[in-house]
Write a protein that holds these residues in place. Structure first.
Motif, PDB file in Angstrom:
ATOM      1  N   LEU A  69      23.060  26.105   1.833  1.00  0.00           N
ATOM      2  CA  LEU A  69      23.097  27.546   1.601  1.00  0.00           C
ATOM      3  C   LEU A  69      24.426  27.959   1.004  1.00  0.00           C
ATOM      4  CD1 LEU A  69      21.417  29.128   4.745  1.00  0.00           C
ATOM      5  CD2 LEU A  69      20.564  29.114   2.414  1.00  0.00           C
ATOM      6  N   ALA A  70      25.509  27.356   1.505  1.00  0.00           N
ATOM      7  CA  ALA A  70      26.835  27.690   1.001  1.00  0.00           C
ATOM      8  C   ALA A  70      27.084  27.033  -0.349  1.00  0.00           C
ATOM      9  CB  ALA A  70      27.901  27.273   2.004  1.00  0.00           C
ATOM     10  N   SER A  71      26.706  25.785  -0.481  1.00  0.00           N
ATOM     11  CA  SER A  71      26.999  25.069  -1.717  1.00  0.00           C
ATOM     12  C   SER A  71      26.166  25.575  -2.883  1.00  0.00           C
ATOM     13  CB  SER A  71      26.757  23.561  -1.525  1.00  0.00           C
ATOM     14  OG  SER A  71      25.401  23.315  -1.189  1.00  0.00           O
ATOM     15  N   LEU A 111      29.522  32.641   3.075  1.00  0.00           N
ATOM     16  CA  LEU A 111      28.495  33.054   2.129  1.00  0.00           C
ATOM     17  C   LEU A 111      29.012  34.169   1.235  1.00  0.00           C
ATOM     18  CD1 LEU A 111      25.280  33.188   4.356  1.00  0.00           C
ATOM     19  CD2 LEU A 111      25.972  31.386   2.775  1.00  0.00           C
ATOM     20  N   ASP A 112      28.735  34.062  -0.051  1.00  0.00           N
ATOM     21  CA  ASP A 112      29.187  35.067  -1.002  1.00  0.00           C
ATOM     22  C   ASP A 112      28.227  36.253  -0.988  1.00  0.00           C
ATOM     23  OD1 ASP A 112      30.578  36.349  -2.959  1.00  0.00           O
ATOM     24  OD2 ASP A 112      29.850  35.116  -4.613  1.00  0.00           O
ATOM     25  N   GLU A 113      28.371  37.100   0.017  1.00  0.00           N
ATOM     26  CA  GLU A 113      27.542  38.292   0.184  1.00  0.00           C
ATOM     27  C   GLU A 113      28.474  39.475   0.444  1.00  0.00           C
ATOM     28  OE1 GLU A 113      24.397  38.644  -0.176  1.00  0.00           O
ATOM     29  OE2 GLU A 113      23.692  36.576  -0.303  1.00  0.00           O
ATOM     30  N   PRO A 114      29.055  40.054  -0.602  1.00  0.00           N
ATOM     31  CA  PRO A 114      30.075  41.097  -0.416  1.00  0.00           C
ATOM     32  C   PRO A 114      29.548  42.398   0.172  1.00  0.00           C
ATOM     33  CG  PRO A 114      29.503  40.859  -2.734  1.00  0.00           C
ATOM     34  CD  PRO A 114      28.844  39.729  -2.026  1.00  0.00           C
ATOM     35  N   ASP A 115      28.247  42.653   0.075  1.00  0.00           N
ATOM     36  CA  ASP A 115      27.697  43.910   0.565  1.00  0.00           C
ATOM     37  C   ASP A 115      27.066  43.801   1.944  1.00  0.00           C
ATOM     38  OD1 ASP A 115      28.397  45.187  -1.838  1.00  0.00           O
ATOM     39  OD2 ASP A 115      26.563  44.484  -2.807  1.00  0.00           O
ATOM     40  N   VAL A 116      27.125  42.614   2.539  1.00  0.00           N
ATOM     41  CA  VAL A 116      26.487  42.412   3.846  1.00  0.00           C
ATOM     42  C   VAL A 116      27.517  41.883   4.836  1.00  0.00           C
ATOM     43  CG1 VAL A 116      24.622  41.268   5.088  1.00  0.00           C
ATOM     44  CG2 VAL A 116      24.335  41.858   2.674  1.00  0.00           C
ATOM     45  N   VAL A 129      29.387  33.034   7.794  1.00  0.00           N
ATOM     46  CA  VAL A 129      30.110  34.303   7.731  1.00  0.00           C
ATOM     47  C   VAL A 129      30.042  34.783   6.293  1.00  0.00           C
ATOM     48  CG1 VAL A 129      32.354  35.439   7.982  1.00  0.00           C
ATOM     49  CG2 VAL A 129      31.659  33.660   9.610  1.00  0.00           C
ATOM     50  N   THR A 130      29.754  36.069   6.099  1.00  0.00           N
ATOM     51  CA  THR A 130      29.687  36.608   4.743  1.00  0.00           C
ATOM     52  C   THR A 130      31.050  37.134   4.301  1.00  0.00           C
ATOM     53  OG1 THR A 130      29.131  38.865   5.437  1.00  0.00           O
ATOM     54  CG2 THR A 130      27.301  37.307   5.167  1.00  0.00           C
ATOM     55  N   THR A 131      31.253  37.155   2.994  1.00  0.00           N
ATOM     56  CA  THR A 131      32.489  37.728   2.470  1.00  0.00           C
ATOM     57  C   THR A 131      32.563  39.219   2.775  1.00  0.00           C
ATOM     58  OG1 THR A 131      31.374  38.012   0.320  1.00  0.00           O
ATOM     59  CG2 THR A 131      32.744  36.045   0.613  1.00  0.00           C
ATOM     60  N   GLY A 132      31.400  39.858   2.921  1.00  0.00           N
ATOM     61  CA  GLY A 132      31.383  41.264   3.289  1.00  0.00           C
ATOM     62  C   GLY A 132      31.977  41.528   4.651  1.00  0.00           C
TER      63      GLY A 132
END
Length: 282
Positions: A69-71, A111-116, A129-132
């Protein structure tokens, strides 16, 4: 000696039946299906009790592809790699204070999820952990509370409890039908992600209390433990955010429960977030 010209006639009722063979077959088939359904139902009923007894290495083997998922996110920037390393370092330090079973190994992913703004634990000791979320945590202590909470879920085997009924039933059916274990592994890998939304409020409360114990062991105080949740409550009231924390205790109640233990250390200093985890760099 004279032999009879034909075999003697079998007396009526011996080794024969007047019922249609198809009827007997369907009765037998229905009986087998009822037994299978009964066993599957028992596995579902007792799954929560059985889950902690499943050796953790089996859970790891079933979830060995979660790290994809991360890669697969496509973000290979060095800053993202450094941030994930910093996350792993802090997470492992907290894990060392969490009284985990010796066979439990943790893996932290960004995880590259800036809005979550979210974090969740899955099967096999994987914590995402999300970037959000990094954008919303004001200190290392606030991030540590979130990580310690997810570590507690792994400690108590909550992901396995949330999905073990499905796993046990699928495993049982694969044994009965002789299907390849690959289908079982794919099911577990897909459903394991959804266990992030499957924890009961009782599980969430237990994870909060264990997280506070971990923070006391690690920092010597609980300052900053409630900061992330207060920020969420103050700034983000919309339904999409509420859905993320729907399975958790009421946010206000949760903050009050945390504060009831942090009052004695309220004046202690919090630590700045590791520069590698600065959202602006990601």
């Amino acid at each position: 000696m004279a032999f009879p010209k034909q075999n003697p006639k079998i007396p009526e009722g011996i080794n024969t039946s007047g019922d249609n063979p198809l009827k007997e077959f369907f009765i037998l088939l229905c009986g087998i299906l009822l037994v299978i359904c009964a066993i599957a139902s028992l596995l579902l009923i007792f799954s929560h009790q059985l889950a902690p007894l499943i050796p953790f290495r089996y859970e790891q083997a079933l979830a060995d592809k979660f790290s994809q998922l991360a890669s697969d996110s496509g973000n290979t920037k060095q800053t993202k790699i450094d941030a994930e390393l910093a996350l792993q370092e802090l997470g492992q330090q907290l894990a060392d204070k969490s009284a985990l079973a010796p066979d439990i190994q943790l893996h932290f992913h960004l995880l590259d999820e800036p809005d979550v703004p979210n974090a969740f634990a899955t099967l096999g000791g994987h914590i995402f952990v999300t970037t959000g979320l990094l954008r919303e945590v004001p200190s290392e202590n606030a991030l540590a509370m979130v990580l310690a909470h997810e570590i507690a879920h792994i400690k108590f085997r909550h992901p396995a409890q949330s999905i073990s009924g499905g796993i046990l039933v699928q495993l049982f059916l694969s044994i009965v039908t002789g299907q390849n274990a690959v289908a079982l592994q794919n099911t577990v890998q897909q459903a394991g992600i959804m266990t992030a939304l499957g924890f009961s409020r009782k599980m969430e409360t237990a994870a909060d209390q264990a997280a506070l114990n971990t923070l006391e062991q690690y920092y010597g105080h609980l300052a900053g433990a409630e900061d992330f949740f207060e920020k969420i409550l103050a700034q983000h009231q919309q339904a999409s955010w509420q859905a993320i924390f729907a399975s958790h205790p009421d946010m206000r109640q949760r903050i009050e429960q945390i504060k009831s233990r942090t009052q004695s250390t309220k004046t202690a200093a919090t630590k700045a977030l590791d520069p590698r985890l600065d959202y602006q760099n990601l």
